[in-house]
Design a protein around this motif. Structure first.
Motif, PDB file in Angstrom:
ATOM      1  N   SER A   4      13.724  -4.033  -3.591  1.00 37.05           N
ATOM      2  CA  SER A   4      13.567  -2.611  -3.293  1.00 37.05           C
ATOM      3  C   SER A   4      14.697  -2.119  -2.390  1.00 37.05           C
ATOM      4  O   SER A   4      15.327  -2.891  -1.675  1.00 37.05           O
ATOM      5  CB  SER A   4      12.220  -2.364  -2.616  1.00 37.05           C
ATOM      6  N   LYS A   5      14.948  -0.796  -2.429  1.00 32.25           N
ATOM      7  CA  LYS A   5      15.969  -0.199  -1.557  1.00 32.25           C
ATOM      8  C   LYS A   5      15.525  -0.298  -0.110  1.00 32.25           C
ATOM      9  O   LYS A   5      14.338  -0.220   0.185  1.00 32.25           O
ATOM     10  CB  LYS A   5      16.158   1.272  -1.940  1.00 32.25           C
ATOM     11  N   ARG A   6      16.485  -0.422   0.808  1.00 32.29           N
ATOM     12  CA  ARG A   6      16.173  -0.597   2.221  1.00 32.29           C
ATOM     13  C   ARG A   6      15.312   0.538   2.782  1.00 32.29           C
ATOM     14  O   ARG A   6      14.509   0.332   3.680  1.00 32.29           O
ATOM     15  CB  ARG A   6      17.462  -0.696   3.052  1.00 32.29           C
ATOM     16  N   GLU A   7      15.479   1.748   2.224  1.00 31.53           N
ATOM     17  CA  GLU A   7      14.740   2.881   2.811  1.00 31.53           C
ATOM     18  C   GLU A   7      13.350   3.086   2.192  1.00 31.53           C
ATOM     19  O   GLU A   7      12.588   3.933   2.654  1.00 31.53           O
ATOM     20  CB  GLU A   7      15.570   4.184   2.732  1.00 31.53           C
ATOM     21  N   THR A   8      13.001   2.291   1.175  1.00 32.61           N
ATOM     22  CA  THR A   8      11.655   2.391   0.588  1.00 32.61           C
ATOM     23  C   THR A   8      10.605   2.034   1.634  1.00 32.61           C
ATOM     24  O   THR A   8      10.776   1.077   2.385  1.00 32.61           O
ATOM     25  CB  THR A   8      11.517   1.401  -0.590  1.00 32.61           C
ATOM     26  N   LEU A   9       9.527   2.829   1.682  1.00 38.75           N
ATOM     27  CA  LEU A   9       8.447   2.515   2.625  1.00 38.75           C
ATOM     28  C   LEU A   9       7.627   1.340   2.106  1.00 38.75           C
ATOM     29  O   LEU A   9       7.355   1.242   0.909  1.00 38.75           O
ATOM     30  CB  LEU A   9       7.544   3.730   2.822  1.00 38.75           C
ATOM     31  N   LEU A  10       7.233   0.434   3.014  1.00 36.62           N
ATOM     32  CA  LEU A  10       6.423  -0.719   2.604  1.00 36.62           C
ATOM     33  C   LEU A  10       5.155  -0.272   1.901  1.00 36.62           C
ATOM     34  O   LEU A  10       4.718  -0.882   0.924  1.00 36.62           O
ATOM     35  CB  LEU A  10       6.054  -1.565   3.826  1.00 36.62           C
ATOM     36  N   LYS A  11       4.527   0.811   2.398  1.00 35.44           N
ATOM     37  CA  LYS A  11       3.242   1.216   1.819  1.00 35.44           C
ATOM     38  C   LYS A  11       3.371   1.636   0.356  1.00 35.44           C
ATOM     39  O   LYS A  11       2.373   1.747  -0.348  1.00 35.44           O
ATOM     40  CB  LYS A  11       2.579   2.317   2.664  1.00 35.44           C
ATOM     41  N   ASP A  12       4.610   1.862  -0.107  1.00 35.95           N
ATOM     42  CA  ASP A  12       4.801   2.254  -1.509  1.00 35.95           C
ATOM     43  C   ASP A  12       4.958   1.048  -2.451  1.00 35.95           C
ATOM     44  O   ASP A  12       5.023   1.220  -3.666  1.00 35.95           O
ATOM     45  CB  ASP A  12       6.031   3.167  -1.649  1.00 35.95           C
TER      46      ASP A  12
END
Lengths: 467, 467
Positions: free
Chosen positions: B213-221
């Motif tokens: 995943s991209k670094r800025e993706t939120l974990l909750k997603d």
């Protein structure tokens, strides 16, 4: 309306410790009520919190009539994972109920290894329908997997593998992973498999270690210690054993040339372990296969051969008894006491045979210790035989007032229990050596031996000593 | 010298399909030879390719005398993992052989959950020795784990957990992972557990998804869909069931306040599943616990109570027979045929009870289907009873030339096999309801019922019809 269902829904949650993961009776009742009044919205809402595995259990537990109505009402919500969790005994029936559209949607969602597991036991026509529903790539994958023998690693593996050549470093592996499209990656993966130029697997790297290492670290420097390669033709039972014995999480599968063609993960191995155990237990009890959702006719048919074998065994024992009709006619007490000797031998034999069958299955009984084990079992039989000989000798004496009868039953008890230890251990070992599943066949042989020896020893001694 | 051993070593490799993972007899012989001639270098070389789990199996399979000599010669090479793989029956013995230095080195290498598993069954003195050998942090961890009940999730879990707060994104999680020191991380981990501010676990993120995943993706997603939280006091059998049912790879463990205190991984759950199955099989056969490496005295003691229960059962059946001594004295054929009726009932009862005990263990037999299952088993008993009644009626007629005797045995057969279906299903269900392990106790009850009913129905009918 909706209130009523919400109240029921909360009761689907754990109620007590022992029922933690079981479907609650109330939840099932609420679902069946929704089916009864054909309230699709309520049904969907009630099923929503359930895991596909639980829905499969639910379908197995209700009657065929309710099952049909439920599946028709549930309709488009029916999901592929439910199909893969369903017991084989009702798969065909459920697939026949689904509309073609729902079936093909459900199948298309599934991983290719789950599709293989689903269709391998289906009839030709249903197989066709499902293969046609698949996309081209998946169909080829499934058809290829079906070329491996049933119950082999080749059928168990998933074909999507993340691999890396030996000379790569951590950074290259991570970049490769990020560049690979979603659909070429397995749903779940825990290792990257390092391969040599001929695609032979040479080691596993865990994702955890990969993430924590510097980009310039060579992959070959962070390989896992334990690494097992599995040939595609290996029996799935042996695969499950290796996972359990060596605590594997995933293992590469190779073709005859040793080239990497897939990966097996621990969750699949765990399911196999579970099935094999189930089979062993059922076979030991003389129930070939069988589940609660089988029809009466099927269950009857499954159990019949075992009962037939037992009948032959019992008749053989009766023939032994009939040799001593004269003795029994004179001393009826013999008829009263003889089942005790046979029963104790049968029980002791079953104890020994169960331990032996398990030890063979777990590879704990091998050429190195076979004689020690047989000696031990006979010794255990001797000691317990002596103890119960004493007890039964006294019972015989007190009950029938004859010390001679006491001696006879005591001696027969010792003989039969030593024989039980010998037969209970020896028979499974011999069966295993000649290639017959000891779990399947040992029971009948061992009880034949203990019945015949028990009756013969007791009645024979009685005829000699008491007449 | 070294040539000889190398030749033997290659034979430790797989020889045939069925022996794939078993220790080869030759390899064991070579190892025992090295022990015999006290050649430490050769022994070390021969043991080197073996996995600790295989070494543990080897130690279980050889005699106590060889075991002692082997361990003394192997000395400093002895590693902690061998200890955790060893069967309980010889752990104390092996620990007593190790020198204090080797023992403390071995124990210090082990994960804290393995140490817990190791010492929970040891005597006080050996427990002390091992606890003292541990570092302070590990000792506290082990002592804390021991405060949870035996066979609970709290004892099974590892305490090292990788967690992340809800608001983090992928980049933060990765940076945190890379910054954490090696010893605060679990040896193997597959998920990051997302927790709320009160440390309650709210979701799992797989490492694979995190990396991609991209670094800025939120974990909750990127949370996993299936997520099970396990209370520390939950029984380990229920934990294993959940892993198998929901295909979990790891699951967070929480204390009474719902706070994250550890993680259980699938390999531990698989080991529990394996043990529970083993227990079920052995209990069904009337062998409480027991392994091949137990001493004769222990095995004798373990099996004795079951045989004693069986003796009482058998005596009860004999008492039924003794009520009909007069009938038997007149018609000796009754004594010849009566074991057949009892035996068929016992077999059919065992079939039903095994299916019922398994179904209870796998949560497939619940309040929703209990009556349907009982009805089904009785019906199966009735159909098979009718079939074998016909067969035995004919046997009775042909063997003893009496059609009345044929009718009597046929009728008794039908009665006993229906009762077998009823008792075989009903007794495990009742035992489960009143909190007794059905695997442990059903067998004795069911055979008592089928013996008593079998003898009573056959001899009673005979007394009425034939005399």
């Amino acid at each position: 309306m909706s209130d009523q269902f919400e109240a029921s829904e909360t009761s689907a949650a754990p109620e007590g410790d022992s029922e933690d993961y079981a479907l609650s009776r109330k939840a099932v009742a609420a679902i069946l009520y929704a089916v009864e009044i054909e309230d699709q919205a309520a049904l969907t809402e009630l099923m929503e919190p359930l895991h596909p595995a639980d829905i499969a259990d639910l379908l197995e537990q209700i009657s065929e009539f309710d099952r049909t109505r439920l599946i028709r009402l549930y309709d488009r919500e029916f999901d592929g994972e439910i199909l893969s969790e369903l017991d084989e005994s009702i798969r065909e029936e459920v697939i026949a109920i689904l509309t073609p559209q729902v079936l093909s949607d459900a199948v298309r969602e599934m991983d290719s290894d789950d599709v293989v597991d689903l269709i391998e036991d289906l009839e030709g026509e249903q197989q066709e329908t499902i293969l046609e529903a698949l996309g081209d790539a998946d169909r080829v994958a499934v058809e290829q997997a079906l070329t491996y023998p049933e119950y082999s690693a080749g059928r168990l593996m998933q074909r999507e593998v993340v691999m890396a050549p030996e000379h790569w470093n951590v950074g290259q592996a991570i970049d490769h992973l990020r560049a690979t499209s979603e659909e070429d990656l397995p749903d779940q993966f825990y290792h990257i498999v390092m391969v040599d130029p001929r695609l032979h697997p040479v080691g596993n790297i865990t994702l955890g270690k990969l993430m924590r290492s510097k980009r310039e670290t060579l992959l070959k420097d962070i390989l896992e210690e334990t690494f097992e390669i599995i040939p595609a033709t290996r029996d799935e039972g042996d695969v499950a054993y290796a996972f359990n014995q060596y605590h594997l999480i995933s293992a590469p599968v190779v073709d005859e040339e040793g080239r990497l063609i897939g990966v097996i993960t621990i969750d699949d191995a765990m399911a196999v372990l579970d099935e094999e155990h189930e089979e062993d237990i059922l076979r030991l009890a003389g129930v070939g296969e069988g589940s609660l959702s089988d029809r009466v006719s099927e269950t009857t048919k499954q159990r019949l051969p075992w009962l037939a074998v037992n009948l032959l065994t019992a008749i053989a024992a009766s023939m032994v008894i009939s040799q001593f009709e004269a003795a029994i006619a004179q001393i009826v007490a013999l008829a009263v006491l003889m089942p005790i000797v046979a029963s104790m031998g049968g029980n002791a034999g079953t104890q020994s045979l169960t331990v032996a069958v398990r030890a063979i299955a777990t590879r704990d009984l091998t050429g190195s210790n076979v004689w020690r084990v047989i000696r031990r079992e006979c010794l255990v039989g001797l000691i317990n035989g002596l103890i119960f000989a004493l007890v039964m000798g006294l019972v015989g004496l007190v009950w029938f007032g004859s010390s001679a009868l006491g001696y006879v039953i005591a001696a027969a008890m010792v003989i039969n229990m030593v024989v039980a230890g010998l037969a209970g251990t020896g028979i499974p070992i011999v069966l295993e050596r000649i290639g017959i599943d000891p779990a399947l066949a040992s029971g009948a042989f061992v009880t034949t031996v203990t019945d015949v020896v028990g009756f013969f020893a007791f009645l024979g001694l009685a005829a000699v000593v008491l007449l």
